[in-house]
Design an enzyme around this catalytic site. Structure first.
Site, PDB file in Angstrom:
ATOM      1  N   ARG A  83       0.842  -1.192   0.000  1.00 16.11           N
ATOM      2  CA  ARG A  83       0.000   0.000   0.000  1.00 16.11           C
ATOM      3  C   ARG A  83       0.879   1.246   0.000  1.00 16.11           C
ATOM      4  O   ARG A  83       1.781   1.373   0.817  1.00 16.11           O
ATOM      5  CB  ARG A  83      -0.885   0.016   1.240  1.00 16.11           C
ATOM      6  N   ARG A  93      -6.806   0.435  -2.587  1.00 19.41           N
ATOM      7  CA  ARG A  93      -5.693   0.016  -1.756  1.00 19.41           C
ATOM      8  C   ARG A  93      -5.465  -1.479  -1.861  1.00 19.41           C
ATOM      9  O   ARG A  93      -6.413  -2.254  -2.005  1.00 19.41           O
ATOM     10  CB  ARG A  93      -5.893   0.420  -0.292  1.00 19.41           C
ATOM     11  N   ASP A  96      -6.127  -2.836   3.393  1.00 17.15           N
ATOM     12  CA  ASP A  96      -6.547  -1.919   4.459  1.00 17.15           C
ATOM     13  C   ASP A  96      -6.937  -2.798   5.640  1.00 17.15           C
ATOM     14  O   ASP A  96      -7.699  -3.752   5.477  1.00 17.15           O
ATOM     15  CB  ASP A  96      -7.754  -1.105   3.963  1.00 17.15           C
ATOM     16  N   ASP A  98      -8.454  -2.387   9.502  1.00 21.22           N
ATOM     17  CA  ASP A  98      -9.000  -1.490  10.514  1.00 21.22           C
ATOM     18  C   ASP A  98      -9.300  -2.248  11.799  1.00 21.22           C
ATOM     19  O   ASP A  98      -9.684  -3.423  11.766  1.00 21.22           O
ATOM     20  CB  ASP A  98     -10.299  -0.842  10.010  1.00 21.22           C
TER      21      ASP A  98
HETATM   22  P1  ADP Z   1      -9.914   4.101   5.942  1.00 24.90           P
HETATM   23  O1  ADP Z   1      -9.539   2.827   6.632  1.00 24.90           O
HETATM   24  O2  ADP Z   1     -10.924   4.918   6.711  1.00 24.90           O
HETATM   25  O3  ADP Z   1     -10.291   3.932   4.508  1.00 24.90           O
HETATM   26  P2  ADP Z   1      -7.116   4.697   6.126  1.00 24.90           P
HETATM   27  O4  ADP Z   1      -6.866   3.244   6.189  1.00 24.90           O
HETATM   28  O5  ADP Z   1      -6.348   5.517   5.143  1.00 24.90           O
HETATM   29  O6  ADP Z   1      -8.634   5.043   5.889  1.00 24.90           O
HETATM   30  O7  ADP Z   1      -6.889   5.216   7.588  1.00 24.90           O
HETATM   31  C1  ADP Z   1      -6.619   6.535   7.882  1.00 24.90           C
HETATM   32  C2  ADP Z   1      -6.257   6.631   9.355  1.00 24.90           C
HETATM   33  O8  ADP Z   1      -7.337   6.250  10.161  1.00 24.90           O
HETATM   34  C3  ADP Z   1      -5.144   5.726   9.833  1.00 24.90           C
HETATM   35  O9  ADP Z   1      -3.897   6.273   9.586  1.00 24.90           O
HETATM   36  C4  ADP Z   1      -5.425   5.603  11.324  1.00 24.90           C
HETATM   37  O10 ADP Z   1      -4.543   6.391  12.104  1.00 24.90           O
HETATM   38  C5  ADP Z   1      -6.834   6.146  11.468  1.00 24.90           C
HETATM   39  N1  ADP Z   1      -7.720   5.329  12.292  1.00 24.90           N
HETATM   40  C6  ADP Z   1      -8.567   5.842  13.212  1.00 24.90           C
HETATM   41  N2  ADP Z   1      -9.270   4.881  13.817  1.00 24.90           N
HETATM   42  C7  ADP Z   1      -8.877   3.698  13.263  1.00 24.90           C
HETATM   43  C8  ADP Z   1      -9.248   2.349  13.473  1.00 24.90           C
HETATM   44  N3  ADP Z   1     -10.175   2.000  14.391  1.00 24.90           N
HETATM   45  N4  ADP Z   1      -8.635   1.391  12.729  1.00 24.90           N
HETATM   46  C9  ADP Z   1      -7.712   1.737  11.799  1.00 24.90           C
HETATM   47  N5  ADP Z   1      -7.309   3.011  11.553  1.00 24.90           N
HETATM   48  C10 ADP Z   1      -7.886   3.998  12.278  1.00 24.90           C
HETATM   49 MG    MG Z   2      -7.800   1.827   7.346  1.00 25.41          MG
END
Ligand code: ADP
Ligand code: MG
Length: 169
Positions: A83, A93, A96, A98
């Protein structure tokens, strides 16, 4: 030890390969074990016009890391999966990952919000999580199965296609 629930997605490159690599690298994170992983689900992109379809999965990990340390490890895995750094949010991407829940913790910092603020609107997060744990509930006590049922009744998932694929390949 903490139990964390994660959502994985890929819509670029070899998507299933990216998810498999992500799961393997997750299991190699220090003091962390993947206890369960869902099958892969095809999902229409949400919030991205004309983007390629996603493959999504969910995992339950057992970890001695705290939530910020786990997030740092997830970002390393995303980079290892190719990524690009500094990519805008909501762009295609390779991988990803989360954090949806981290035990019963509630965090709201600039870099980390847990529970994930939008998980309840996303079938591609809810359905794989329910596959690995049908009884899973939000830390506020609401069962995810109820969120899905009510969301369907209220038409909150309009336009979201999520389909389990049997073959992980
Ligand atoms: P998204 O997952 O929303 O599409 P990104 O993966 O680019 O976007 O994440 C952007 C930022 O979101 C990360 O750099 C991270 O610091 C933040 N973030 C906030 N909360 C979370 C979470 N619960 N899990 C993962 N990332 C998070
Ligand atoms: Mg993310």
């Amino acid at each position: 030890m903490n139990i964390a629930y994660l959502s994985l997605g890929s819509n670029l490159g070899g998507r299933a390969e990216n998810l498999r690599l992500g799961l393997r690298l997750l299991n190699e994170v220090e003091k962390t074990r993947v206890e369960r992983a869902s099958t892969f689900h095809r999902a229409s992109p949400v919030g991205m016009e004309n983007a390629r379809e996603f493959l999504n999965a969910a995992a339950r990990v057992n970890t001695a890391l705290d939530a910020p340390a786990l997030l740092a490890a997830l970002k390393n895995i995303e980079r290892a999966a190719g990524r690009a750094d500094g990519g805008a949010k909501w762009t295609p991407r390779t991988l990803d990952i989360d954090i949806i829940f981290f035990g019963a913790e509630r965090l709201n910092t600039p870099s980390l919000t847990v529970p994930h603020p939008r998980y309840a609107e996303r079938l591609f997060v809810l359905l794989p999580l329910l596959e690995i744990e049908p009884e899973l509930a939000d830390p506020d006590g609401t069962p995810l199965a109820r969120i899905v049922d009510e969301g369907k009744l209220e038409n909150r998932f309009a336009g979201q296609m999520v389909e389990k694929i049997e073959d992980k390949a």
